[in-house]
Scaffold this motif. Sequence first.
Motif, short mmCIF file in Angstrom:
data_model
loop_
_atom_site.label_atom_id
_atom_site.label_comp_id
_atom_site.label_asym_id
_atom_site.label_seq_id
_atom_site.Cartn_x
_atom_site.Cartn_y
_atom_site.Cartn_z
N SER A 29 -51.62 -39.80 3.40
CA SER A 29 -50.60 -39.56 2.39
C SER A 29 -49.39 -38.86 3.01
O SER A 29 -49.54 -37.86 3.71
N GLY A 30 -48.20 -39.37 2.76
CA GLY A 30 -47.00 -38.71 3.25
C GLY A 30 -46.87 -37.31 2.70
O GLY A 30 -46.53 -36.37 3.42
N GLU A 31 -47.19 -37.15 1.42
CA GLU A 31 -47.10 -35.83 0.80
C GLU A 31 -48.09 -34.85 1.44
O GLU A 31 -47.77 -33.67 1.65
N ALA A 32 -49.29 -35.34 1.77
CA ALA A 32 -50.29 -34.47 2.38
C ALA A 32 -49.83 -34.01 3.76
O ALA A 32 -50.06 -32.86 4.16
N LEU A 33 -49.16 -34.90 4.50
CA LEU A 33 -48.67 -34.54 5.84
C LEU A 33 -47.53 -33.53 5.77
O LEU A 33 -47.26 -32.83 6.75
N ALA A 34 -46.85 -33.47 4.63
CA ALA A 34 -45.76 -32.51 4.47
C ALA A 34 -46.29 -31.10 4.28
O ALA A 34 -45.54 -30.13 4.45
N ARG A 76 -44.69 -27.73 2.49
CA ARG A 76 -43.25 -27.99 2.44
C ARG A 76 -42.89 -29.03 1.38
O ARG A 76 -41.76 -29.07 0.90
N LYS A 77 -43.84 -29.91 1.06
CA LYS A 77 -43.68 -30.98 0.06
C LYS A 77 -42.82 -32.14 0.55
O LYS A 77 -43.02 -33.28 0.17
N THR A 78 -41.82 -31.85 1.38
CA THR A 78 -41.01 -32.92 1.95
C THR A 78 -40.97 -32.74 3.47
O THR A 78 -41.24 -31.66 4.00
N GLY A 79 -40.62 -33.82 4.18
CA GLY A 79 -40.56 -33.74 5.63
C GLY A 79 -41.94 -33.64 6.25
O GLY A 79 -42.91 -34.20 5.73
N PHE A 80 -42.05 -32.91 7.37
CA PHE A 80 -43.31 -32.82 8.10
C PHE A 80 -43.75 -31.38 8.26
O PHE A 80 -42.92 -30.48 8.41
N ASP A 81 -45.06 -31.18 8.23
CA ASP A 81 -45.64 -29.88 8.60
C ASP A 81 -46.41 -30.11 9.89
O ASP A 81 -47.49 -30.73 9.89
#
Length: 231
Positions: A9-14, A17-22
């Motif tokens: 999930s893109g959201e999980a990878l954020a 932060r919720k957006t972008g990358f963590d």
Amino acid sequence: MQRILLKLSGEALAGPRKTGFDEETVRKVALQVKALAEDGMQIGIVIGGGNFWRGRTSENIDRTKADQIGMLATVMNCIYVSEIFRSVGLETSILTPFECGSFTKLFSKDRAIRYFAQGQVVFFAGGTGHPYFSTDTGVVLRAIEVEADVILLAKSIDGVYDDDPNENPAAKKYDEVTLDELIARNLQVVDMTASILARDNKVPMWVFGLNEENSIVNALKGSFRGTKVLV
């Protein structure tokens, strides 16, 4: 299992932060995938684009153009995550259903299978390459094409529920559910097109929370705590 397709999930990878990358979250994923690869597992990756673009974020944009933005969001995600994977010692390649210059290579089954045989983690970016199809449909399509044994769906929630657990605290979590039941009850762990495609081609899906410690490794090592969607 010899070959798996992991949907992130893109959201999980954020992360928070919720957006972008963590980067810490992505690095933890990379180390888990490395452990599986070192055991001889062949691994394909599909990443959603929700950390940049979620569906038709703007109602003023044509649906086709909105979906194209989403496809490009998945390409950005795959380029970033691929580089984090490389930083921990994995070999990677990114395949797309459309030309992206020198950023990626054009998808073909033969190319993907060749990369798997070379021990590479293969990223399938850009969805199906067509509007009106989600990355859910894209991951099922690629799983069928490369003959994956299972799809692992690493999401921001820890399984399949009979209602939205974020809105209904009494929502019931399933340990197992069939694809027929998933479709009949409209449980929406993936969209309906993806569910029907998986059912008709007998592709199982295991759904679990990405943020649980070692959740990807545990899914394949006997400590699975999510929901198995069976054929």
